[in-house]
Design a protein around this motif. Structure first.
Motif, PDB file in Angstrom:
ATOM      1  N   TYR A  36       0.863  -1.186   0.000  1.00 19.07           N
ATOM      2  CA  TYR A  36       0.000   0.000   0.000  1.00 19.07           C
ATOM      3  C   TYR A  36       0.900   1.238   0.000  1.00 19.07           C
ATOM      4  CZ  TYR A  36      -2.508  -4.027   1.616  1.00 19.07           C
ATOM      5  OH  TYR A  36      -2.993  -5.300   1.710  1.00 19.07           O
ATOM      6  N   PHE A  38       1.456   4.839  -0.319  1.00 19.51           N
ATOM      7  CA  PHE A  38       0.775   6.141  -0.250  1.00 19.51           C
ATOM      8  C   PHE A  38       1.814   7.265  -0.241  1.00 19.51           C
ATOM      9  CE2 PHE A  38      -2.267   3.226   1.759  1.00 19.51           C
ATOM     10  CZ  PHE A  38      -3.472   3.620   1.169  1.00 19.51           C
ATOM     11  N   ASN A 309     -11.963   9.021  -2.657  1.00 21.88           N
ATOM     12  CA  ASN A 309     -10.805   8.468  -1.930  1.00 21.88           C
ATOM     13  C   ASN A 309     -10.625   9.156  -0.587  1.00 21.88           C
ATOM     14  OD1 ASN A 309     -10.317   6.984  -4.182  1.00 21.88           O
ATOM     15  ND2 ASN A 309      -8.347   7.900  -4.689  1.00 21.88           N
ATOM     16  N   ARG A 310     -10.750  10.486  -0.619  1.00 16.39           N
ATOM     17  CA  ARG A 310     -10.570  11.282   0.602  1.00 16.39           C
ATOM     18  C   ARG A 310     -11.541  10.821   1.680  1.00 16.39           C
ATOM     19  NH1 ARG A 310     -12.821  16.936   2.370  1.00 16.39           N
ATOM     20  NH2 ARG A 310     -14.617  16.258   1.159  1.00 16.39           N
ATOM     21  N   LEU A 313     -10.764   7.217   3.007  1.00 14.70           N
ATOM     22  CA  LEU A 313      -9.556   7.126   3.829  1.00 14.70           C
ATOM     23  C   LEU A 313      -9.703   7.924   5.126  1.00 14.70           C
ATOM     24  CD1 LEU A 313      -6.748   5.866   3.876  1.00 14.70           C
ATOM     25  CD2 LEU A 313      -5.870   7.893   2.733  1.00 14.70           C
ATOM     26  N   TYR A 314     -10.236   9.134   5.013  1.00 12.40           N
ATOM     27  CA  TYR A 314     -10.360   9.978   6.219  1.00 12.40           C
ATOM     28  C   TYR A 314     -11.298   9.320   7.227  1.00 12.40           C
ATOM     29  CZ  TYR A 314     -11.379  13.877   9.291  1.00 12.40           C
ATOM     30  OH  TYR A 314     -11.538  14.661  10.409  1.00 12.40           O
ATOM     31  N   LEU A 317      -9.649   6.083   8.660  1.00 13.30           N
ATOM     32  CA  LEU A 317      -8.556   6.304   9.611  1.00 13.30           C
ATOM     33  C   LEU A 317      -9.070   6.880  10.929  1.00 13.30           C
ATOM     34  CD1 LEU A 317      -5.820   7.751   7.205  1.00 13.30           C
ATOM     35  CD2 LEU A 317      -5.863   5.481   8.255  1.00 13.30           C
ATOM     36  N   TYR A 372      -3.523  10.203  -1.158  1.00 14.36           N
ATOM     37  CA  TYR A 372      -4.634   9.354  -1.597  1.00 14.36           C
ATOM     38  C   TYR A 372      -4.931   9.495  -3.093  1.00 14.36           C
ATOM     39  CZ  TYR A 372      -7.429  13.550  -0.383  1.00 14.36           C
ATOM     40  OH  TYR A 372      -7.917  14.821  -0.270  1.00 14.36           O
ATOM     41  N   TYR A 376      -9.058   3.643  -5.632  1.00 12.56           N
ATOM     42  CA  TYR A 376     -10.032   3.461  -4.540  1.00 12.56           C
ATOM     43  C   TYR A 376      -9.872   2.057  -3.960  1.00 12.56           C
ATOM     44  CZ  TYR A 376     -14.616   3.733  -2.213  1.00 12.56           C
ATOM     45  OH  TYR A 376     -15.627   3.761  -1.299  1.00 12.56           O
ATOM     46  N   ILE A 379      -7.133   1.679  -1.452  1.00 10.99           N
ATOM     47  CA  ILE A 379      -7.489   2.195  -0.117  1.00 10.99           C
ATOM     48  C   ILE A 379      -8.347   1.152   0.607  1.00 10.99           C
ATOM     49  CG2 ILE A 379      -8.643   4.054   1.165  1.00 10.99           C
ATOM     50  CD1 ILE A 379      -8.014   5.908  -1.202  1.00 10.99           C
ATOM     51  N   LEU A 383      -7.185  -0.607   4.238  1.00 16.24           N
ATOM     52  CA  LEU A 383      -7.809  -0.286   5.542  1.00 16.24           C
ATOM     53  C   LEU A 383      -7.651  -1.398   6.590  1.00 16.24           C
ATOM     54  CD1 LEU A 383     -10.866   1.918   4.518  1.00 16.24           C
ATOM     55  CD2 LEU A 383      -8.871   2.601   5.873  1.00 16.24           C
TER      56      LEU A 383
END
Ligand code: PLP
Length: 399
Positions: A36, A38, A309-310, A313-314, A317, A372, A376, A379, A383
């Motif tokens: 992964y 990033f 994506n934002r 991921l946001y 996380l 990011y 998709y 991500i 996770l």
């Protein structure tokens, strides 16, 4: 053989190389789909179809002698006029071709303007966290970097420290909004305050200070967030724009500088910047790409894809207990390292095949930057790895 000035850059480069090699090693060992990565700010969304169609059509239909020839060092006049018109339509400004200088991307635009204005020993103020390449750009012209410490609450610029650190040696201030690495957008209120401080200090110290607005992420703003146009706030502003992210063209090297009429000695600055473009060895921005911009000046990248994506991921996380700066723009999440110890966090992340960039690479330790601009799908696959990481690193600091 290598110059003393180059040595620190060569040594630092090996750290970036190491990260690249690490990604390759992990991919070979565990398979690309189980790594992964990033770490890179390379757009994951393809260029709009119109861009590729324009490239093909221009090559087929335009006069090749003209197309591949030299031009004015500032770029084609009709392209510069088209860029100016597009900015005017969108931001109610009144630029024309004499305000636009086509550049070889933002990196080159920054170098052009810094070469144009810096004398050895001149100070350039930057707000941490910031894109550390600025140090190299400023050092190219023997300028001195003055860092304003980060406001770890809002990640807006710390204005009291900013005002204190302006001296008679201050020649420029660099801002970058939407910001790499935080994704924060500087508010209109912040820009008004920066402009007020600059005007006051120019007067008080009898100097001219250039506000350089580095804007490769201008088009990447989410939830309807406005990215204020900086030339409206302060007369000595130079905008440094790039199509690297906005049209996913980082390898093609195309962007521009805006040098507004309001700027002190504007015509002289514009001429000097044009010469800087030449003597830095760029000579002019790539001809084919300029012709493409002429046709695609109002094309847009797929911001929705980055936004998707934002959100994934946001939300993922923060649900796991990580503390993140909520990105309003760009394509990065700046995440707090739970223990504060960046190095051990990176090691733990690597055990899950997660590659991120340490905050110290942006003059803000205790954080990591997670880019990011990836698929998709990656991500989604990452996770569960972040979940295992959270269990270890968040538990560890609760002990
Ligand atoms: N400025 C910032 C803040 C960036 O993040 C980047 C690239 O990632 C650049 C400048 C350089 O952009 P360009 O590819 O247009 O040179």
């Amino acid at each position: 053989m290598i110059s003393e000035k180059m040595m620190p850059l060569v040594n630092n480069n090996s750290a970036i190389r190491m990260m690249f090699e690490e990604g390759k090693r992990l991919a070979e060992k565990y398979g690309r789909e189980n790594v992964y990565d990033f770490s890179l700010g390379n757009p994951s969304v393809p260029s709009p179809d119109a861009v590729n169609e324009a490239i093909c059509d221009i090559v087929k239909t335009e006069d090749p002698v003209f197309l591949h020839g030299y031009m004015s060092n500032a770029g084609y006049e009709d392209v510069r006029a088209a860029v100016a018109d597009s900015i005017n339509r969108r931001f109610q400004t009144s630029f024309d071709e004499n305000n636009i200088l086509m550049t070889v991307g933002a990196a080159s635009g920054m170098n052009v303007i810094l070469k144009t204005i810096l004398d050895p020993g001149d100070e350039v103020i930057v707000f941490a966290p910031y894109f550390l390449e600025y140090n190299a750009y400023i050092n190219n012209y023997d300028g001195k970097v003055v860092v304003i410490s980060p406001d770890r609450e809002s990640f807006q610029p710390k204005l009291s420290e900013f005002e204190e650190k302006i001296s008679e040696k201050t020649k420029a201030v660099i801002i970058n909004t939407p910001n790499n690495p935080t994704g924060v957008i500087y508010s209109s209120e912040t820009l008004t305050k920066i402009a007020d401080i600059l005007r006051k200090k120019e007067k008080e110290l009898g100097i001219q200070i250039v506000l350089i607005s580095d804007e490769p992420y201008r088009e990447l703003a989410y939830d309807g967030a406005e990215v204020p146009y900086v030339t409206k706030y302060y007369h000595n502003t130079v905008v440094c724009y790039s199509y690297s992210k906005s049209l996913s063209l980082p390898g093609e090297r195309i962007g521009y500088l805006v040098i507004p009429d309001e700027m002190d000695e504007k015509d002289r600055v514009f001429s000097a910047a044009t010469i800087a473009n030449r003597v830095l060895g760029c000579v002019n921005a790539p001809s084919l790409m300029q012709r493409v911009i002429m046709r695609c000046v109002d094309e847009k990248t797929d911001v929705k894809a980055y936004d998707k994506n934002r959100k994934l991921l946001y939300e993922g996380l923060t649900k796991l207990g990580f503390e993140c700066v909520k990105p309003e723009g760009a394509f990065y999440i700046f995440m707090k390292v739970p223990s504060g110890d960046e190095k051990s966090f990176l090691e733990e992340a690597k055990k899950e095949n997660i590659l991120v960039v340490p905050g110290s690479s942006f003059a803000c330790s205790g954080y990591v930057r997670i880019a990011y601009c990836v698929s998709y799908d990656m991500i989604e696959r990452a996770l569960p790895a972040f979940k295992r990481l959270a269990k270890r690193v968040i538990k560890a600091c609760e002990k």
